[in-house]
Write an enzyme that holds these catalytic residues in place. Structure first.
Site, PDB file in Angstrom:
ATOM      1  CG  ASP A   1       4.363  68.904 -51.986  1.00  0.00           C
ATOM      2  OD1 ASP A   1       4.226  70.006 -52.540  1.00  0.00           O
ATOM      3  OD2 ASP A   1       3.461  68.054 -51.907  1.00  0.00           O
TER       4      ASP A   1
ATOM      5  CE  LYS B   1       0.125  71.407 -56.729  1.00  0.00           C
ATOM      6  NZ  LYS B   1      -0.048  70.778 -55.423  1.00  0.00           N
TER       7      LYS B   1
ATOM      8  CD  GLN C   1      -3.017  69.068 -54.049  1.00  0.00           C
ATOM      9  OE1 GLN C   1      -1.968  68.960 -54.679  1.00  0.00           O
ATOM     10  NE2 GLN C   1      -3.403  70.212 -53.552  1.00  0.00           N
TER      11      GLN C   1
END
Ligand code: GUN
Length: 285
Positions: free
Chosen positions: A120, A53, A97
């Protein structure tokens, strides 16, 4: 005739170039889009994901930073860091995460991230916006699937779409996004009785369960578009999806490979959401 293989690597590259242009435009206005990634513990798969990422952000010229915490960090410490990042003007996107260690409440963590920085798309506000038909921050994997379909000029409106999988990250938001685009959507799970009865109706079949070869060739409608979100490692080390690729590609018109299909798009849409978050800040200024 065999299916067209959807090249997620090439499409991701093209889409990232578009978002780089948008990021460059923001830079001329003095805004450098920034992403903060929080990781708790040292799960090797999570570490690999976040490295990829961060790499994607750097390629597009975004600012990115990793906030690493040891596994035994208290929930309070993590929430405190999120609150600091929520008010940090250099950070436009925050990602924690998953999975988190069991002593940390993931739902509480997601709700603490400002909905305006929730790249997200997991915050209840953003999930609610999706239900209401808006797209504030679409969750990255289904957003990536939608982008693949659009790039391949595969129509969604009026099509029968079947989503196998009901996770909050992929299955549920994917179903809502396809519904919003005018598809007739069925949502199945790995436990659905006579799954083939549903999958054989699918003009668009999206599979996100995490079971190698759950979908055999005989379960695919002739001429369907098959999108395989699964990533499974077999005992021999080989990476496979949830679809039997060799069988399914003989019946499908379009199919994504694993790896090299949906995976590169997920990371690309994180970049997209981060740039979009920064654009919204620029619009308000
Ligand atoms: N773990 C596995 N997939 C994801 C994702 O898309 N976002 C976050 N935050 N964690 C994950």
């Amino acid at each position: 005739m065999g299916a067209v293989i959807i090249d997620g690597v090439a499409i991701a590259k093209a889409v990232r170039a578009e978002w780089k242009e948008r990021a460059d435009r923001l830079k001329t206005q003095g805004i450098l889009p920034g992403l903060a990634v929080i990781i708790v513990g040292d799960n090797p798969a999570s570490k690999l994901y976040i490295r990829n990422k961060i790499k994607a952000c750097r390629e597009v010229g975004l600012h990115s930073e990793i906030h690493e915490f040891p596994r035994d960090t208290s929930q309070e410490m993590v929430l405190k860091r999120i609150s600091e990042l929520n008010v940090n003007p250099d950070i436009h996107g925050i990602l924690v995460q998953l999975p988190l260690p069991p002593h940390i409440d993931s739902a509480k963590v997601q709700e603490t991230i400002s909905s305006e920085k929730d790249v997200d798309g997991f915050h209840l506000y953003n999930l609610g916006a999706l239900v209401a038909g808006g797209t504030v921050f679409p969750p990255c994997t289904p957003y990536g699937v939608q982008c693949l379909l659009e790039h391949m000029d595969i129509p969604i409106e009026g099509q029968n779409a079947v989503v196998v999988g009901r996770s909050n990250i992929v299955g549920k938001p994917m179903a809502l996004m396809l519904l919003q685009k005018g598809a007739t959507v069925s949502v199945c799970t790995s436990k659905t009785r006579n799954l083939a009865q549903y999958t054989l109706l699918a003009d668009i079949l999206v599979v996100a369960v995490g079971k190698p070869r759950l979908i055999t060739g005989a379960m695919v409608k002739e001429g369907a578009t098959v999108i395989d979100v699964g990533i499974n490692r077999l005992p021999d080390g080989k990476l496979v999806g949830d679809v039997d690729f060799e069988e399914a590609k003989r019946r499908a018109a379009y199919i994504t490979p694993v790896p090299g299909g949906v995976g590169p798009m997920t990371i690309t849409m994180l970049v997209a959401n981060t740039v979009q978050a920064a654009e919204r800040v620029a619009e308000k200024a």
